[in-house]
Each structure stands twice: as C-alpha cells, then as structure tokens.
Design an enzyme around this catalytic site. Structure first.
Site, PDB file in Angstrom:
ATOM      1  CB  THR A 248      -0.938  -0.005   1.230  1.00 31.93           C
ATOM      2  OG1 THR A 248      -1.763  -1.169   1.160  1.00 31.93           O
ATOM      3  CG2 THR A 248      -1.808   1.242   1.259  1.00 31.93           C
TER       4      THR A 248
ATOM      5  CG  ASN B 156      -6.027  -8.276  -5.595  1.00 26.19           C
ATOM      6  OD1 ASN B 156      -5.885  -7.532  -6.566  1.00 26.19           O
ATOM      7  ND2 ASN B 156      -6.944  -8.062  -4.681  1.00 26.19           N
TER       8      ASN B 156
ATOM      9  CD  GLN C  41      -1.996 -11.605  -4.607  1.00 33.03           C
ATOM     10  OE1 GLN C  41      -1.586 -12.756  -4.498  1.00 33.03           O
ATOM     11  NE2 GLN C  41      -2.678 -11.009  -3.643  1.00 33.03           N
TER      12      GLN C  41
ATOM     13  CG  HIS D 216       1.284  -9.512   4.205  1.00 30.16           C
ATOM     14  ND1 HIS D 216      -0.021  -9.943   4.084  1.00 30.16           N
ATOM     15  CD2 HIS D 216       1.315  -8.270   3.696  1.00 30.16           C
ATOM     16  CE1 HIS D 216      -0.745  -8.985   3.534  1.00 30.16           C
ATOM     17  NE2 HIS D 216       0.051  -7.947   3.287  1.00 30.16           N
TER      18      HIS D 216
ATOM     19  CB  THR E 204      13.881   4.141  12.809  1.00 29.47           C
ATOM     20  OG1 THR E 204      14.279   5.373  13.392  1.00 29.47           O
ATOM     21  CG2 THR E 204      14.808   3.024  13.261  1.00 29.47           C
TER      22      THR E 204
ATOM     23  CB  CYS F 213     -17.312  -6.238   4.599  1.00 29.26           C
ATOM     24  SG  CYS F 213     -17.929  -7.819   5.092  1.00 29.26           S
TER      25      CYS F 213
HETATM   26  C1  PLP Z   1      -2.230  -7.330  -0.702  1.00 24.12           C
HETATM   27  C2  PLP Z   1      -2.101  -6.439  -1.868  1.00 24.12           C
HETATM   28  C3  PLP Z   1      -1.789  -5.087  -1.712  1.00 24.12           C
HETATM   29  C4  PLP Z   1      -1.617  -4.453  -0.350  1.00 24.12           C
HETATM   30  O1  PLP Z   1      -0.452  -4.894   0.262  1.00 24.12           O
HETATM   31  P1  PLP Z   1      -0.107  -4.522   1.779  1.00 24.12           P
HETATM   32  O2  PLP Z   1       1.305  -4.918   1.937  1.00 24.12           O
HETATM   33  O3  PLP Z   1      -1.024  -5.345   2.596  1.00 24.12           O
HETATM   34  O4  PLP Z   1      -0.311  -3.063   1.958  1.00 24.12           O
HETATM   35  C5  PLP Z   1      -1.649  -4.315  -2.845  1.00 24.12           C
HETATM   36  N1  PLP Z   1      -1.810  -4.829  -4.065  1.00 24.12           N
HETATM   37  C6  PLP Z   1      -2.116  -6.115  -4.268  1.00 24.12           C
HETATM   38  C7  PLP Z   1      -2.276  -6.636  -5.652  1.00 24.12           C
HETATM   39  C8  PLP Z   1      -2.282  -6.963  -3.178  1.00 24.12           C
HETATM   40  O5  PLP Z   1      -2.589  -8.242  -3.379  1.00 24.12           O
END
Ligand code: PLP
Length: 420
Positions: free
Chosen positions: A84, A169, A197, A219, A258, A344
């Site tokens: 993000t 995604n 992704q 993540h 930091t 949601c």
């Molecule tokens: C999960 C995702 C994001 C957001 O990533 P974060 O690290 O959770 O901010 C942005 N773009 C795509 C395509 C995603 O799958």
C-alpha cells in the site's frame, strides 16, 4: 520434482485457502529475524558503534536478497511498510515529480490505470484526479487480461505515468507487463507495476520486463506483515520521486523513518527462499489448481472459472457457482478459509468490483469463491475442499426453484416474471 531438502514442515490449524490475502511466515524467515529483536537490535542509522553496524549489515544483506529476486541493483530498493505504501509512493511520488503544470492548475498530466487494480492503486489515482491530474481508468476485457494494445490506445502526448498490476489479486490473471513496459518507454511515460501477487511466485527481471517502479509486500510471499519494498529504476531512465514523508532522510530520502530491521531481514530471507523454491512451488501449485478446477467443474454444472484460461497465476482459482446464494455458500463451507466475491463495506455486502468489471452479474459475483493455495497446501486439503464445496452447492440447489427451471431447459433470461 523433489521437495526442496530445506523446506520445513508447517502444520496449520485448519484448511487455509486464502494465500492471496496473506501467507504464513516461513519458519526459516522467523529464524532469520529472531536475533534482530534482541542482540542485533541497533538502529542501522547509528554509524559509530557495533550495535548500529550489526543492524546495518542485516539490512544490507536483505537489500541484496531482495534485489537479486527481481534482477535489480541494491541501490534501487527502497524498504516500505508494504505494498500500500509502495503503491502510494510510486504513484503520487512520480505524479508530483513529473507533473506538467504546477499544483492548483488543471492539466497537471495524464495517468493510465485499470478499473480492476487493487484499491491501493485506485485510491491514490482518484486522489490525484481530484488534484487536477487526468486519469484514464481502463475497463478490462472479459478474460481480465490487459494487453499492450489496450494501453497503446489510451496513451497520449501528456501521459506521464502508467500503473498496471502484474497479476490480479482476485482472479489471478496475468497482464502483458514486458510489452506494456516497452510501450511506456517508447512514449516516455514512467511505468509502475503493483507486483504484490507476482513477485516471489514467478520469475521477475526488471530489466527484461521494462519496469520503472515495482511494489511488493512481505506477507504475500511467506515473509512478515508490515514490510515491503519499492524498486526505483536508477538508469535508463533514472526515476525520481517526490517523497511522501519528511524526516531523517533514510532510504536515500525516498522514505524517512527508522528502518524496520526485523521485518526487512525477514523480507530478505523470504526473497532468498522464493528464488530457490519458486519453480518447485509454482509447478506443484499449478497442478493442484488445475486438478481442483477440473474436479469442481466435473461434479457441478453451471459453474464457471473466472479469468483467462491460461494467463493466470498457479495458485489462485476463482469460481462462480450459479443458482446458489452467496451467504449460504460461505456458511456451508466455513471449515475452509477462503474469500468470497463479496466485499464488506460499512453498511452492506457489495459484489466484488473486479468480478463486476469482467461482466459477472451481482448475484453470481456474490456466489463466487477465491481459493488460493500456498507452500504447505496438500492434495488432501484440496480433495477435502472440493468435497465440501460440491456437497454445499448441491444441497443449496435442492432449495432453488430457479435451478429446477434451468434443469427443465427453461431459458431463464427469456422468462417474463410477474410484477406485483
Ligand atoms: C495485498 C495487496 C496489496 C496491499 O499490500 P499490503 O502490503 O497489505 O499493503 C496491494 N496490491 C495487491 C495486488 C495486493 O494483493
């Protein structure tokens, strides 16, 4: 295909088919991070003592691991808090740097993006639109794949930035990134790719793929949450960005604050593992996904796999089930952690804008499932999920008068319903 010898076991507490939302942290990643919470806790900005040097060494190594995964130079990697932030920094940072007219005026520059991008791309673009930039939001074709032809048709003299995701995604479709990048360079537009992704799952090389800015996130590739990276091209062309944060000037001034040393070390390790194991994981998951889609469509009629038949990520399946009600379906398969085609919002359930963008109707979007598999997903889990889904859909259809009519061969689109 042999299992990588170093792959650790990980038993999850339930059936997890939502890897496109987030992945578990690989135990090897956790192990690499641990010393940086305690012994190596220093601030990498502390240049005059060993605590700082140790932390800095950890960050330097991670920068090399991340750069290696995408074919970049270490100096081109900016650590962020995730995709993000990476998307915001890339899109707003490039727009403010390359604008054609000063703030406050109209016609600050033209930006091209797509309507089925992640919100972390759409919303920064909408903000820029409010501030005087012109933004073209391109609708996707029915298969969900953006081609270079589509971008070419939208390209203008004053286009400063193009932002297209590598893979979607929700439906896993793969866009023509190298071709779009080539086109952007011919037109002198900066090319940003949301690779969240894709990176770590599929081979990536920012040179070959003609990318100027590439965001991704820890993540989604078996690393920790709250850390990510933005690749910023340094030559041909050298890309400049207006920073979003002012402060200590870390990350060559692109991103003050930091450094999240533990997270960065984890992201680096996750990238190193991805490089070694993506071929194995990718082949295994593609076979599992194709098996799952084949089994579901073999046992159920009136269901459709969304997105392009082949231009899709190995691990994401998105299937719409006709003649069932979405909430009922989710209730019936609650043993399986997955996503539905409903989002949601504050007040209600909205059908997914991605599926709607492909022309999937509201009802069908609600009764769609995104099943996304990962490094520890087993064939047994896929078999269990398929069995549960097939049972649930069949059970719900018993209660559907529309399904009865459909079975009797009545074309429901031609039925004239009585209005009261
Ligand atoms: C999960 C995702 C994001 C957001 O990533 P974060 O690290 O959770 O901010 C942005 N773009 C795509 C395509 C995603 O799958």
């Amino acid at each position: 295909m042999t299992t990588p010898s170093t792959k650790p076991a990980l038993k999850l507490d339930g059936i997890y088919m939502d890897h496109a939302a987030t992945t578990p942290c690989d135990p090897r990643v956790v192990e690499a991070m641990l010393p940086y919470f305690t012994q190596n806790f220093g601030n990498p900005g502390s240049r005059n003592h060993s605590f700082g040097w140790k932390a800095e060494a950890g960050v330097d190594k991670a920068r090399e691991q991340v750069a290696a995964l995408i074919g970049a130079d270490e100096k081109e990697i900016i650590f962020t808090s995730g995709a993000t932030e990476g998307n915001n920094l890339a899109i707003k940072g490039a727009a403010y740097m390359y604008e054609k007219a000063p703030a406050g005026s109209q016609k600050r520059g033209h930006i091209i993006t797509g309507t089925i991008e992640h919100k972390a791309v759409l919303d920064p673009c909408k903000r820029l639109q409010k501030e005087g930039f012109e933004v073209t939001f391109l609708s996707p074709p029915k298969d969900g794949v953006y081609t270079a032809e589509m971008i070419k048709a939208a390209m203008r003299e004053d286009t400063i930035l193009v932002s297209i995701m590598w893979a979607n995604n929700e439906i896993g479709t793969i866009n023509e990134i190298p071709e779009i990048g080539k086109l952007c360079h011919e037109h002198g537009a900066i090319f940003h790719v949301d690779g969240t992704q894709w990176v770590g799952k599929m081979p990536t090389n920012v040179e070959r793929d003609n990318i100027d800015l590439l965001s991704f996130s820890g993540h989604k590739l078996y690393g920790p949450k709250g850390v990510g990276a933005l690749y910023v091209r340094r030559r041909k062309p050298r890309v400049r960005l207006t920073s979003l944060f002012d402060g200590g000037g870390q990350e060559r001034g692109f991103r003050s604050g930091t450094l999240n040393v533990t997270g960065i070390v984890g992201l680096g390790k996750a990238c190193e593992i991805a490089m070694q194991e993506m071929d194995y994981d990718g082949q295994r998951l593609l076979a599992l996904r194709q098996y799952m889609e084949a089994e579901v469509t073999k046992h159920l009629d009136s269901c459709e796999v969304n997105g392009h038949a082949t231009k899709r990520l190995p691990h994401i399946a998105n299937i719409s089930f006709g003649f069932v009600e979405g909430e009922g379906l989710m209730m019936a398969i609650k043993d399986i952690a997955c996503s539905s085609g409903s989002a949601c919002t504050s007040a209600s359930l909205e059908p997914s804008y991605v599926l709607k963008g492909l022309g999937v109707g509201d009802e069908l979007a609600h009764s769609s499932l995104r099943l996304s598999m990962g490094r520890w997903t087993t064939k047994e889990e896929v078999d269990f999920a398929v069995k549960k889904i097939v049972e649930a859909v069949k059970k719900l259809r018993v209660m559907s008068p529309l399904y009865d009519m459909h079975k009797e061969g009545i074309d429901l689109s031609k039925v004239e319903w009585a209005h009261h």
